[in-house]
Design a protein around this motif. Sequence first.
Motif, PDB file in Angstrom:
ATOM      1  N   PRO A   6       0.782  -1.375   0.288  1.00 25.36           N
ATOM      2  CA  PRO A   6      -0.329  -0.047  -0.204  1.00 25.36           C
ATOM      3  C   PRO A   6       0.463   0.973  -0.198  1.00 25.36           C
ATOM      4  O   PRO A   6       0.563   1.958   0.958  1.00 25.36           O
ATOM      5  N   ALA A   7       1.611   1.285  -0.730  1.00 31.51           N
ATOM      6  CA  ALA A   7       2.561   2.606  -0.695  1.00 31.51           C
ATOM      7  C   ALA A   7       2.754   2.788  -3.064  1.00 31.51           C
ATOM      8  O   ALA A   7       2.581   2.417  -3.539  1.00 31.51           O
ATOM      9  N   PRO A   8       2.699   4.549  -2.758  1.00 30.37           N
ATOM     10  CA  PRO A   8       3.279   4.897  -4.038  1.00 30.37           C
ATOM     11  C   PRO A   8       4.945   4.551  -4.754  1.00 30.37           C
ATOM     12  O   PRO A   8       5.689   3.473  -4.137  1.00 30.37           O
ATOM     13  N   PRO A   9       5.325   4.373  -5.857  1.00 28.10           N
ATOM     14  CA  PRO A   9       6.715   3.979  -6.032  1.00 28.10           C
ATOM     15  C   PRO A   9       7.024   5.439  -4.961  1.00 28.10           C
ATOM     16  O   PRO A   9       6.942   5.807  -5.044  1.00 28.10           O
ATOM     17  N   VAL A  10       8.615   3.810  -5.375  1.00 26.81           N
ATOM     18  CA  VAL A  10       9.574   4.891  -4.125  1.00 26.81           C
ATOM     19  C   VAL A  10       9.808   5.579  -4.157  1.00 26.81           C
ATOM     20  O   VAL A  10       9.274   6.695  -3.592  1.00 26.81           O
ATOM     21  N   LEU A  11      11.018   6.705  -5.508  1.00 26.45           N
ATOM     22  CA  LEU A  11      10.796   7.998  -5.164  1.00 26.45           C
ATOM     23  C   LEU A  11       9.825   8.811  -5.188  1.00 26.45           C
ATOM     24  O   LEU A  11      10.110   9.869  -4.738  1.00 26.45           O
ATOM     25  N   ALA A  12       9.073   8.690  -6.517  1.00 24.12           N
ATOM     26  CA  ALA A  12       7.599   9.693  -6.172  1.00 24.12           C
ATOM     27  C   ALA A  12       6.914   9.790  -5.149  1.00 24.12           C
ATOM     28  O   ALA A  12       6.427  10.555  -4.840  1.00 24.12           O
ATOM     29  N   GLY A  51       6.397  13.423  -2.958  1.00 24.47           N
ATOM     30  CA  GLY A  51       5.367  13.049  -3.429  1.00 24.47           C
ATOM     31  C   GLY A  51       5.041  13.675  -1.390  1.00 24.47           C
ATOM     32  O   GLY A  51       3.941  15.316  -0.978  1.00 24.47           O
ATOM     33  N   ILE A  52       5.945  13.217  -0.783  1.00 21.87           N
ATOM     34  CA  ILE A  52       5.205  13.004   0.867  1.00 21.87           C
ATOM     35  C   ILE A  52       6.207  14.126   0.997  1.00 21.87           C
ATOM     36  O   ILE A  52       6.002  15.117   2.316  1.00 21.87           O
ATOM     37  N   PHE A  53       7.428  14.585   0.727  1.00 21.81           N
ATOM     38  CA  PHE A  53       7.813  15.921   1.412  1.00 21.81           C
ATOM     39  C   PHE A  53       7.277  16.632   0.824  1.00 21.81           C
ATOM     40  O   PHE A  53       7.518  17.650   1.249  1.00 21.81           O
TER      41      PHE A  53
END
Length: 55
Positions: free
Chosen positions: A26-32, A36-38
């Motif tokens: 349940p997580a978005p693609p790693v770097l993106a 996005g969280i930052f």
Amino acid sequence: MKEIGLSLLAGIIIGIVFKAIKLPLPAPPVLAGVVGIFGVYFGGQIWNWAAKLLS
């Protein structure tokens, strides 16, 4: 610092559980996802800063 460690631990446990029961993570693609969280965090900080300047 304790909050960061607990968040990391919770994420690791959730990742293990999801993989163990063969569900997609349940997580978005790693770097993106991280960027996005930052972005969300810094957007909130900018809003707080601007609100203080205008009040």
